[in-house]
Design a protein around this motif. Sequence first.
Motif, PDB file in Angstrom:
ATOM      1  N   ASN A 234       0.818  -1.295  -0.020  1.00 47.00           N
ATOM      2  CA  ASN A 234      -0.091  -0.163   0.102  1.00 47.00           C
ATOM      3  C   ASN A 234       0.801   1.260  -0.057  1.00 47.00           C
ATOM      4  OD1 ASN A 234      -2.528   1.427   0.165  1.00 47.00           O
ATOM      5  ND2 ASN A 234      -1.948   1.795   2.178  1.00 47.00           N
ATOM      6  N   VAL A 235       1.721   1.130   0.819  1.00 49.10           N
ATOM      7  CA  VAL A 235       3.008   2.315   0.860  1.00 49.10           C
ATOM      8  C   VAL A 235       3.513   2.292  -0.594  1.00 49.10           C
ATOM      9  CG1 VAL A 235       5.099   3.045   1.871  1.00 49.10           C
ATOM     10  CG2 VAL A 235       3.457   1.968   3.273  1.00 49.10           C
ATOM     11  N   TRP A 236       4.045   1.348  -1.271  1.00 51.19           N
ATOM     12  CA  TRP A 236       4.622   1.209  -2.502  1.00 51.19           C
ATOM     13  C   TRP A 236       3.596   1.941  -3.491  1.00 51.19           C
ATOM     14  CZ3 TRP A 236       9.014   1.544  -4.872  1.00 51.19           C
ATOM     15  CH2 TRP A 236       9.230   1.099  -6.112  1.00 51.19           C
ATOM     16  N   GLY A 237       2.256   1.475  -3.366  1.00 51.96           N
ATOM     17  CA  GLY A 237       1.185   2.013  -4.095  1.00 51.96           C
ATOM     18  C   GLY A 237       0.933   3.361  -4.339  1.00 51.96           C
ATOM     19  N   LYS A 238       0.967   3.926  -3.049  1.00 47.83           N
ATOM     20  CA  LYS A 238       0.806   5.320  -2.901  1.00 47.83           C
ATOM     21  C   LYS A 238       1.748   6.095  -3.460  1.00 47.83           C
ATOM     22  CE  LYS A 238      -1.931   5.326   1.422  1.00 47.83           C
ATOM     23  NZ  LYS A 238      -2.062   5.692   2.701  1.00 47.83           N
ATOM     24  N   PHE A 239       3.111   5.989  -3.457  1.00 48.48           N
ATOM     25  CA  PHE A 239       4.167   6.681  -3.880  1.00 48.48           C
ATOM     26  C   PHE A 239       4.738   6.265  -5.291  1.00 48.48           C
ATOM     27  CE2 PHE A 239       4.428   7.302   0.644  1.00 48.48           C
ATOM     28  CZ  PHE A 239       4.744   8.519   0.856  1.00 48.48           C
ATOM     29  N   PHE A 240       4.593   4.994  -5.680  1.00 46.63           N
ATOM     30  CA  PHE A 240       5.135   4.797  -7.032  1.00 46.63           C
ATOM     31  C   PHE A 240       4.437   5.259  -8.272  1.00 46.63           C
ATOM     32  CE2 PHE A 240       5.783   2.319 -10.887  1.00 46.63           C
ATOM     33  CZ  PHE A 240       7.036   2.236 -11.025  1.00 46.63           C
ATOM     34  N   PRO A 241       3.046   5.364  -8.225  1.00 43.05           N
ATOM     35  CA  PRO A 241       2.287   6.329  -9.361  1.00 43.05           C
ATOM     36  C   PRO A 241       2.764   7.733  -9.368  1.00 43.05           C
ATOM     37  CG  PRO A 241       0.727   4.758  -8.238  1.00 43.05           C
ATOM     38  CD  PRO A 241       2.139   4.683  -7.471  1.00 43.05           C
ATOM     39  N   ALA A 242       2.895   8.242  -8.154  1.00 44.69           N
ATOM     40  CA  ALA A 242       3.255   9.725  -7.976  1.00 44.69           C
ATOM     41  C   ALA A 242       4.580  10.144  -8.756  1.00 44.69           C
ATOM     42  CB  ALA A 242       2.975  10.223  -6.698  1.00 44.69           C
ATOM     43  N   ILE A 243       5.610   9.071  -8.287  1.00 42.78           N
ATOM     44  CA  ILE A 243       6.890   9.332  -8.953  1.00 42.78           C
ATOM     45  C   ILE A 243       6.844   9.141 -10.448  1.00 42.78           C
ATOM     46  CG2 ILE A 243       9.035   8.245  -9.030  1.00 42.78           C
ATOM     47  CD1 ILE A 243       8.657   7.334  -6.008  1.00 42.78           C
ATOM     48  N   GLU A 244       6.092   8.041 -10.916  1.00 36.97           N
ATOM     49  CA  GLU A 244       5.913   7.915 -12.233  1.00 36.97           C
ATOM     50  C   GLU A 244       5.239   9.250 -13.072  1.00 36.97           C
ATOM     51  OE1 GLU A 244       6.331   4.867 -14.750  1.00 36.97           O
ATOM     52  OE2 GLU A 244       8.015   5.203 -13.454  1.00 36.97           O
ATOM     53  N   PHE A 245       4.262   9.828 -12.308  1.00 39.69           N
ATOM     54  CA  PHE A 245       3.602  10.779 -12.995  1.00 39.69           C
ATOM     55  C   PHE A 245       4.392  12.190 -12.979  1.00 39.69           C
ATOM     56  CE2 PHE A 245       1.192  14.823 -11.981  1.00 39.69           C
ATOM     57  CZ  PHE A 245       0.370  14.934 -13.205  1.00 39.69           C
ATOM     58  N   ILE A 246       5.333  12.301 -11.929  1.00 38.89           N
ATOM     59  CA  ILE A 246       6.212  13.496 -11.992  1.00 38.89           C
ATOM     60  C   ILE A 246       7.308  13.320 -13.108  1.00 38.89           C
ATOM     61  CG2 ILE A 246       7.806  14.746 -10.663  1.00 38.89           C
ATOM     62  CD1 ILE A 246       5.904  14.411  -8.202  1.00 38.89           C
ATOM     63  N   SER A 247       7.809  11.978 -13.013  1.00 38.68           N
ATOM     64  CA  SER A 247       8.894  11.976 -14.273  1.00 38.68           C
ATOM     65  C   SER A 247       8.315  12.156 -15.503  1.00 38.68           C
ATOM     66  CB  SER A 247       9.605  10.680 -13.792  1.00 38.68           C
ATOM     67  OG  SER A 247       8.695   9.552 -14.032  1.00 38.68           O
ATOM     68  N   ASN A 248       6.956  11.733 -15.621  1.00 39.60           N
ATOM     69  CA  ASN A 248       6.798  11.843 -16.977  1.00 39.60           C
ATOM     70  C   ASN A 248       6.191  13.207 -17.234  1.00 39.60           C
ATOM     71  OD1 ASN A 248       6.729   9.008 -18.063  1.00 39.60           O
ATOM     72  ND2 ASN A 248       5.005   8.586 -16.891  1.00 39.60           N
ATOM     73  N   LEU A 249       5.859  14.164 -16.270  1.00 38.44           N
ATOM     74  CA  LEU A 249       5.528  15.341 -16.388  1.00 38.44           C
ATOM     75  C   LEU A 249       6.897  16.095 -16.941  1.00 38.44           C
ATOM     76  CD1 LEU A 249       3.286  17.597 -16.150  1.00 38.44           C
ATOM     77  CD2 LEU A 249       4.160  17.613 -13.716  1.00 38.44           C
ATOM     78  N   CYS A 250       7.916  15.670 -16.439  1.00 36.20           N
ATOM     79  CA  CYS A 250       9.132  16.195 -16.634  1.00 36.20           C
ATOM     80  C   CYS A 250       9.509  16.271 -18.359  1.00 36.20           C
ATOM     81  CB  CYS A 250      10.125  15.744 -15.980  1.00 36.20           C
ATOM     82  SG  CYS A 250      11.955  16.425 -16.369  1.00 36.20           S
ATOM     83  N   VAL A 251       9.262  15.383 -18.941  1.00 36.55           N
ATOM     84  CA  VAL A 251       9.103  14.729 -20.246  1.00 36.55           C
ATOM     85  C   VAL A 251       8.181  15.859 -21.266  1.00 36.55           C
ATOM     86  CG1 VAL A 251       9.417  13.294 -22.219  1.00 36.55           C
ATOM     87  CG2 VAL A 251       9.958  12.707 -20.114  1.00 36.55           C
ATOM     88  N   VAL A 252       6.910  15.979 -20.550  1.00 29.47           N
ATOM     89  CA  VAL A 252       5.990  16.942 -21.380  1.00 29.47           C
ATOM     90  C   VAL A 252       6.295  18.056 -21.401  1.00 29.47           C
ATOM     91  CG1 VAL A 252       3.640  17.541 -21.046  1.00 29.47           C
ATOM     92  CG2 VAL A 252       4.010  15.107 -20.961  1.00 29.47           C
ATOM     93  N   MET A 253       6.876  18.448 -20.044  1.00 32.99           N
ATOM     94  CA  MET A 253       7.201  20.097 -19.990  1.00 32.99           C
ATOM     95  C   MET A 253       8.366  20.444 -20.810  1.00 32.99           C
ATOM     96  SD  MET A 253       6.924  20.285 -15.971  1.00 32.99           S
ATOM     97  CE  MET A 253       7.655  21.690 -15.657  1.00 32.99           C
ATOM     98  N   VAL A 254       9.330  19.395 -20.806  1.00 35.47           N
ATOM     99  CA  VAL A 254      10.639  19.648 -21.971  1.00 35.47           C
ATOM    100  C   VAL A 254      10.144  19.634 -23.446  1.00 35.47           C
ATOM    101  CG1 VAL A 254      12.834  18.757 -22.523  1.00 35.47           C
ATOM    102  CG2 VAL A 254      12.368  18.840 -20.211  1.00 35.47           C
ATOM    103  N   ILE A 255       9.418  18.672 -23.580  1.00 33.32           N
ATOM    104  CA  ILE A 255       9.188  18.754 -25.184  1.00 33.32           C
ATOM    105  C   ILE A 255       8.185  20.108 -25.386  1.00 33.32           C
ATOM    106  CG2 ILE A 255       7.548  17.445 -26.847  1.00 33.32           C
ATOM    107  CD1 ILE A 255       8.602  15.005 -25.525  1.00 33.32           C
ATOM    108  N   SER A 256       7.203  20.482 -24.669  1.00 32.96           N
ATOM    109  CA  SER A 256       6.494  21.625 -24.925  1.00 32.96           C
ATOM    110  C   SER A 256       7.443  22.638 -24.909  1.00 32.96           C
ATOM    111  CB  SER A 256       5.483  21.645 -23.527  1.00 32.96           C
ATOM    112  OG  SER A 256       4.556  20.586 -23.580  1.00 32.96           O
TER     113      SER A 256
END
Length: 578
Positions: A234-256
């Motif tokens: 449950n701890v892992w499930g709470k944090f891992f998606p957030a880490i994935e989202f922020i790291s992918n958000l970085c790509v979106v921001m750089v490409i934009s």
Amino acid sequence: MKNVLRYVKKYRIFVVIPFASMIISIALDMFNPYLIGIMIDRVLKKEEFELLGKVLLGIGIITFSRTILGYIREFTFDYLSTRVSIELKRDIFNHIQSLPFSYFDRMNTGELMSRIGEDVDNVWRAVGFGIGLAIENTIYFITAFAILFSMNWKLALVSLITMPFLAILAMRLEKKIGKAYEDISDHVAVLNTTAQENIAGVRLVKAFAREKHEILKFLELNKTNYNLNMKQANVWGKFFPAIEFISNLCVVMVISAGGLFVAGGSMSIGELVSFNGYIWMLIWPMRMIGWLTNLIAQASASAKKIENIMSIVPEIKDSDNPVVPEKIQGNVVFENVSFKYGEEYVLKNINLSAKAGNTIAIMGTTGSGKTSLINLIGRYYDVCEGRVLVDGCDVRDIHLETLRNSISLVSQDVFLFSESIAENVRLGKENATFEEIKEACREACAHEFIEELEDGYDTVIGERGIGLSGGQKQRISIARALIKDASILILDDATSALDMETEYQLLKNLNNRQRKATTFIIAHRISAVKNADEIIFLENGEIVERGTHQELLNLRGRYYEVYCEQFKDFENIQQEVI
């Protein structure tokens, strides 16, 4: 993890080689985005096709080189982690062997098995994969970040926006996941202990028809283990998606943002593609933060458990300048000896003297301190007050291995290994010949029944001697003690499962040995002790009676009462006493 790193330092060469391979591989990988950018800007856009072969050759060389370097890195890291695992298990086992009896009085076998098995494996995974991957990702991150700043510092700053959020998430994850793994590690030890006890005691469980109760108890513990693992998930499930989202958000921001730079003419498409390639060298380390935190936290929790065991200083050890006698004769003296478990005294002011070759018999009620008394001779426990002397020297000053090599012990809890009968007897003397083994078994009255077995001395007995009767197990353990030919022989209720005739013959064989050891016999039957040079009777940790068989009968005290109880069916007891 300090102790673990100490093992790593021993194999520096297997740290240097993979790290050198890793650095060269990372350096080569840094050229890939650059070459792809050249292909787009010069080969495809400017149609400089003469560069195509060179670019493809460069990419091919880099790929092939990184494959070879990757193999070297993985192999050496695996070798390093395996060596660390082997030595760590060896040292834990050696350390456990050095701990005194008192440690095992309060420690469960299942917990120790968890430390040697599961916890060492967790450390192995961290050393083999976690540490190397963490350093690799750190190098990737720093190197890629420096290149990105040199390419376009404005776009590089855009990629930094998400970094503080990732750092906060990683720190919170490490704190929570670390606690979860500590709880899991503690509970797994309890689970293993329960399983070990039930498997070892399965005959008792079946005899009392307690299968259902024990199954339900194990299921309850297993459910708790499930809940703890779900808590961790449950701890892992709470944090891992957030880490994935922020790291992918970085790509979106750089490409934009990069798209705007390309549209404004301050950046080419090839440069943006190269920049995007380097961005992924930032993103992968960020994505790996969660997985690495999970792995390191698990290993860290296990390392703490291991270090807790390794930090225990053995209470019983050699003095700074131990005495190493050439030969121990077997003179044993107790001088005003008192001993206690915790705060409760189990032996009080014991004075006893046994000359070399004498036989001392110890009788008394259950819990009177009989076993505690003989455990002080070999320093399985240390006295609280007074002294135990062997050949005039305090046992605390004698070299521990020399002292224990001079003692043969047959404990009341007979333990036989899952080996052949011959190997179990040979435990007393490693280089014993087959003839010596047979002779020891003859003296222990075991030879006849062993010969009747289908495989004789090569018969492999079950765990703890399953398949043999209580008397057979006792006789094999006595043979194991006799083959050692030690100066001091201790028989702790070692003939309780023997019939009177076999016991008589065994004791007769002991008395007729060419080199008679100083013998301590703990027994409840008069027949086992009546020929001793001195018999002592313990009660509440104190010697209440002492003397020879006849002297104690004449005393008409506690020994006489036991004698009358055991021989009450015989006539004319009074005349025998007179």
